[in-house]
Design a protein around this motif. Structure first.
Motif, PDB file in Angstrom:
ATOM      1  N   LYS A 216       0.823  -1.212   0.000  1.00 54.51           N
ATOM      2  CA  LYS A 216       0.000   0.000   0.000  1.00 54.51           C
ATOM      3  C   LYS A 216       0.860   1.267   0.000  1.00 54.51           C
ATOM      4  N   GLU A 217       2.003   1.224   0.673  1.00 57.52           N
ATOM      5  CA  GLU A 217       2.904   2.376   0.652  1.00 57.52           C
ATOM      6  C   GLU A 217       3.421   2.630  -0.761  1.00 57.52           C
ATOM      7  N   ILE A 218       3.781   1.570  -1.464  1.00 58.58           N
ATOM      8  CA  ILE A 218       4.274   1.720  -2.835  1.00 58.58           C
ATOM      9  C   ILE A 218       3.170   2.233  -3.750  1.00 58.58           C
ATOM     10  N   TRP A 219       1.982   1.679  -3.620  1.00 59.23           N
ATOM     11  CA  TRP A 219       0.865   2.138  -4.457  1.00 59.23           C
ATOM     12  C   TRP A 219       0.537   3.603  -4.186  1.00 59.23           C
ATOM     13  N   THR A 220       0.528   3.987  -2.909  1.00 60.19           N
ATOM     14  CA  THR A 220       0.228   5.378  -2.577  1.00 60.19           C
ATOM     15  C   THR A 220       1.286   6.310  -3.167  1.00 60.19           C
ATOM     16  N   ALA A 221       2.558   5.926  -3.051  1.00 56.10           N
ATOM     17  CA  ALA A 221       3.641   6.743  -3.613  1.00 56.10           C
ATOM     18  C   ALA A 221       3.516   6.869  -5.120  1.00 56.10           C
ATOM     19  N   ALA A 222       2.932   5.845  -5.765  1.00 54.16           N
ATOM     20  CA  ALA A 222       2.753   5.863  -7.219  1.00 54.16           C
ATOM     21  C   ALA A 222       1.453   6.552  -7.634  1.00 54.16           C
ATOM     22  N   GLY A 223       0.711   7.085  -6.674  1.00 58.76           N
ATOM     23  CA  GLY A 223      -0.531   7.768  -6.986  1.00 58.76           C
ATOM     24  C   GLY A 223      -1.680   6.841  -7.287  1.00 58.76           C
ATOM     25  N   LEU A 224      -1.625   5.616  -6.768  1.00 58.76           N
ATOM     26  CA  LEU A 224      -2.672   4.624  -7.004  1.00 58.76           C
ATOM     27  C   LEU A 224      -3.613   4.569  -5.798  1.00 58.76           C
ATOM     28  N   PRO A 225      -4.904   4.397  -6.025  1.00 55.60           N
ATOM     29  CA  PRO A 225      -5.877   4.486  -4.924  1.00 55.60           C
ATOM     30  C   PRO A 225      -5.970   3.197  -4.116  1.00 55.60           C
ATOM     31  N   THR A 226      -5.866   3.325  -2.809  1.00 49.99           N
ATOM     32  CA  THR A 226      -6.017   2.190  -1.904  1.00 49.99           C
ATOM     33  C   THR A 226      -6.691   2.711  -0.640  1.00 49.99           C
ATOM     34  N   PRO A 227      -7.487   1.901   0.049  1.00 49.35           N
ATOM     35  CA  PRO A 227      -8.170   2.391   1.252  1.00 49.35           C
ATOM     36  C   PRO A 227      -7.193   2.911   2.304  1.00 49.35           C
ATOM     37  N   ALA A 228      -7.644   3.890   3.084  1.00 46.76           N
ATOM     38  CA  ALA A 228      -6.838   4.405   4.191  1.00 46.76           C
ATOM     39  C   ALA A 228      -6.531   3.270   5.161  1.00 46.76           C
ATOM     40  N   TRP A 229      -5.372   3.349   5.831  1.00 46.54           N
ATOM     41  CA  TRP A 229      -4.988   2.239   6.699  1.00 46.54           C
ATOM     42  C   TRP A 229      -4.084   2.675   7.843  1.00 46.54           C
ATOM     43  N   LEU A 230      -4.026   1.806   8.847  1.00 44.56           N
ATOM     44  CA  LEU A 230      -3.051   1.872   9.922  1.00 44.56           C
ATOM     45  C   LEU A 230      -2.368   0.518  10.018  1.00 44.56           C
ATOM     46  N   GLN A 231      -1.135   0.516  10.458  1.00 46.36           N
ATOM     47  CA  GLN A 231      -0.431  -0.724  10.770  1.00 46.36           C
ATOM     48  C   GLN A 231      -0.175  -0.743  12.266  1.00 46.36           C
ATOM     49  N   LEU A 232      -0.520  -1.847  12.929  1.00 43.37           N
ATOM     50  CA  LEU A 232      -0.417  -1.899  14.384  1.00 43.37           C
ATOM     51  C   LEU A 232       0.296  -3.173  14.810  1.00 43.37           C
ATOM     52  N   ALA A 233       1.374  -3.000  15.580  1.00 44.99           N
ATOM     53  CA  ALA A 233       2.106  -4.142  16.132  1.00 44.99           C
ATOM     54  C   ALA A 233       1.486  -4.568  17.458  1.00 44.99           C
ATOM     55  N   ARG A 234       1.821  -5.782  17.889  1.00 49.37           N
ATOM     56  CA  ARG A 234       1.248  -6.313  19.129  1.00 49.37           C
ATOM     57  C   ARG A 234       1.506  -5.410  20.329  1.00 49.37           C
ATOM     58  N   ASP A 235       2.660  -4.737  20.364  1.00 48.12           N
ATOM     59  CA  ASP A 235       3.007  -3.914  21.520  1.00 48.12           C
ATOM     60  C   ASP A 235       2.690  -2.432  21.308  1.00 48.12           C
TER      61      ASP A 235
ATOM     62  N   LEU B  32      -2.984  -5.125   9.954  1.00 53.12           N
ATOM     63  CA  LEU B  32      -3.383  -4.046   9.066  1.00 53.12           C
ATOM     64  C   LEU B  32      -4.823  -3.676   9.406  1.00 53.12           C
ATOM     65  N   ILE B  33      -5.033  -2.404   9.715  1.00 54.26           N
ATOM     66  CA  ILE B  33      -6.373  -1.875   9.978  1.00 54.26           C
ATOM     67  C   ILE B  33      -6.729  -0.990   8.792  1.00 54.26           C
ATOM     68  N   GLU B  34      -7.767  -1.348   8.086  1.00 57.89           N
ATOM     69  CA  GLU B  34      -8.059  -0.714   6.806  1.00 57.89           C
ATOM     70  C   GLU B  34      -9.483  -0.156   6.782  1.00 57.89           C
ATOM     71  N   GLU B  35      -9.622   0.987   6.146  1.00 57.27           N
ATOM     72  CA  GLU B  35     -10.948   1.542   5.880  1.00 57.27           C
ATOM     73  C   GLU B  35     -11.795   0.515   5.124  1.00 57.27           C
ATOM     74  N   ARG B  36     -13.003   0.270   5.572  1.00 59.68           N
ATOM     75  CA  ARG B  36     -13.877  -0.656   4.866  1.00 59.68           C
ATOM     76  C   ARG B  36     -14.581   0.077   3.722  1.00 59.68           C
ATOM     77  N   ILE B  37     -14.368  -0.418   2.517  1.00 66.72           N
ATOM     78  CA  ILE B  37     -15.009   0.151   1.335  1.00 66.72           C
ATOM     79  C   ILE B  37     -16.303  -0.625   1.086  1.00 66.72           C
ATOM     80  N   ILE B  38     -17.413   0.062   1.106  1.00 65.07           N
ATOM     81  CA  ILE B  38     -18.713  -0.551   0.828  1.00 65.07           C
ATOM     82  C   ILE B  38     -18.989  -0.381  -0.666  1.00 65.07           C
ATOM     83  N   GLY B  39     -19.082  -1.481  -1.380  1.00 62.16           N
ATOM     84  CA  GLY B  39     -19.321  -1.377  -2.817  1.00 62.16           C
ATOM     85  C   GLY B  39     -19.231  -2.737  -3.475  1.00 62.16           C
ATOM     86  N   ARG B  40     -18.894  -2.742  -4.739  1.00 65.90           N
ATOM     87  CA  ARG B  40     -18.805  -3.975  -5.522  1.00 65.90           C
ATOM     88  C   ARG B  40     -17.399  -4.560  -5.415  1.00 65.90           C
TER      89      ARG B  40
END
Length: 342
Positions: free
Chosen positions: A125-144, A202-210
């Motif tokens: 997702k970081e690579i896609w975002t840097a390339a201007g490609l659309p991906t849902p908003a996200w957070l990355q969370l480690a156990r600690d 990975l915690i990701e925005e849920r996209i409601i759609g097709r």
């Protein structure tokens, strides 16, 4: 905790698929399947289908399960090339690709780097975002990491439709779950489930759609996007059971979309595939949401060794493009090569 945002799109043109070699030219072929990942059962089914198709086409094909045999035995098998149909960890994450590069055995699919990147969803997702490609908003969370701070961040408007929580490096929907907006107990339970499979969630925005998927063949400028598949799962829940074992999921291929929109999504997926450096074949999952300015696609993830079972989507898309299963398998096998020092 790391976070990402959405990008924008531009289009590209998919190129024709490459031809393939006569079966007898492949030499002694290993079909690597099974393995030790949570997706072992699916890989066994995929591998059986690939092995059968190769043998029926006249290829000297032999099964090899890395969970049952040693790497010394893999070297001793003296394969001229291998069809890698291992799903998930150790097979789709660059691990087996590194082994095959060391043994100098050409293999199908993406190389070490692209396999490792595609398996790691936040990095993809970081690579896609840097390339201007659309991906849902996200957070990355480690156990600690601070769960409370992450939950507060998920109260932002971009996460309003709810969340999808999944392991950062896993496939076939293992450890994935949906969480309603503002439901902290469900949020924490989903994190605990994801962390069973990976130290990072990975915690990701849920996209409601097709729900769509795009199969791809080739590499670089020769990448071809196959017809899109629309997935209509019961209660919009395309989980492990509905993916591989149930019969209630409806698949529409080609997806019933406006041709210009379908082409835009295919072009977007070609760009995304190339941004990761994938080769051989792959499949990108997409959500399509109606917005004020029209339908907008969002890229979810790239699979570099997609399923080849009787429920699988790449063979389905290939059939819609006039490519039967034996021809599909031969095309993929023809692209087997080494990446390092080649």
């Amino acid at each position: 905790m790391t976070m990402g945002t959405k990008g924008s799109t531009t289009a590209t043109t998919a190129m024709p698929a490459q031809g393939h070699l006569a079966p007898r030219t492949f030499g002694r072929v290993g079909v690597l399947y099974g393995g030790r990942s949570s997706e072992r059962d699916v890989s066994i089914r995929s591998g059986a289908a690939v092995l059968r198709a190769l043998r029926e086409a006249g290829v000297d094909a032999h099964e090899f399960d890395p969970a049952m045999h040693t790497l010394a035995e893999l070297e001793a098998a003296r394969f001229d090339r291998v069809f890698c149909i291992l799903h998930g960890r150790y097979g789709e994450d660059g691990a087996i690709q590194g082994v095959l590069e060391t043994l100098r055995v050409p293999y199908t699919g993406s190389g070490i780097r692209a396999s490792a990147v595609a398996m790691d969803k936040p990095t993809t997702k970081e690579i896609w975002t840097a390339a201007g490609l659309p991906t849902p908003a996200w957070l990355q969370l480690a156990r600690d990491d601070d769960v409370g701070a992450a939950f507060a961040r998920c109260g932002a408007a971009e996460f309003a439709p709810g969340l999808v929580v999944k392991p950062a490096r896993e496939g076939s929907s293992f450890g994935a779950g949906k969480v309603g907006a503002g439901d902290r107990p469900a949020f924490e339970a989903a994190l605990r489930e994801a962390w069973k499979y990976d130290a990072q969630a990975l915690i990701e925005e849920r996209i409601i759609g097709r729900e769509l998927t795009c199969a791809l063949l080739g590499e670089g400028a020769d990448t071809t996007a196959l017809p899109l598949v629309e997935i209509c799962a019961p209660d919009a829940n395309y989980d492990y059971q509905n993916k591989y074992f149930g019969d209630r999921t409806e698949y529409r291929c080609p997806a019933p979309l406006d041709p210009a929109l379908a082409q835009r999504i295919q072009d977007l997926c070609v760009r995304a595939y190339r941004a990761i450096g994938a080769r051989g074949w792959g499949r990108i999952d997409v959500m399509l949401r109606d917005e004020a300015d029209g339908a907008k696609p969002y890229l979810l993830e790239l699979n570099t060794a997609p399923g080849m079972t009787d429920h699988s989507l790449v063979p389905m898309a290939a059939r819609a493009a006039g490519i039967d299963f034996p021809d599909l398998v031969l095309r993929i096998l023809a692209g087997a090569r080494l990446e390092l020092g080649a």
